[in-house]
Scaffold this motif. Structure first.
Motif: not given
Length: 129
Positions: A80-85
């Motif tokens: 999971t990336g920083r923005g939630g994707h």
């Protein structure tokens, strides 16, 4: 590596290209695909791009699950990336290089899957493709 979107039967395939790459014809001797660095590939939605824009942070994020298991499993792992994707990350066959990805479609034109060819299955002549 195959990312299944739906279990509907795949009846056609097309190169998975986006933006300007979709418009150009590379010619018969040019391979269009995504570049692999550090022996890892990933699938993610285009909207996830900003989550993974910081190259160094992304490199560490994508490598973390492989480091944790001692590189015993090729993946995929979901990160999971920083923005939630999220992205599905996996080892890339023979390592670094350029690998084509194909979009599978059902009879109504809907996406069934994405498939990256890492050229690890021998051809009929017995040599790697």
């Amino acid at each position: 590596m195959r990312l299944v979107i739906t279990e509907a039967p795949t009846v056609s395939w097309e190169p998975a290209l986006s933006g300007a790459r979709r418009a150009g014809d590379p010619g018969p001797d040019r391979l269009q695909g995504y570049g692999v660095d550090a022996g890892l590939g990933a699938f993610h939605d285009a909207a996830a791009g900003p989550d993974f824009a910081d190259r160094e942070a992304t490199r560490e994020l994508l490598r973390a699950p492989f480091l944790a298991d001692g590189y015993r499993h090729p993946g995929p792992y979901v990160v999971t990336g920083r923005g939630g994707h999220q992205a599905a990350v996996f080892r890339s066959g023979w390592g670094d290089g350029v690998y084509p990805t194909w979009t599978g479609r059902d009879e109504d034109g809907g996406v069934t899957c994405f498939l990256t060819d890492f050229f690890v299955v021998p051809t009929e002549a017995g040599a790697a493709a």
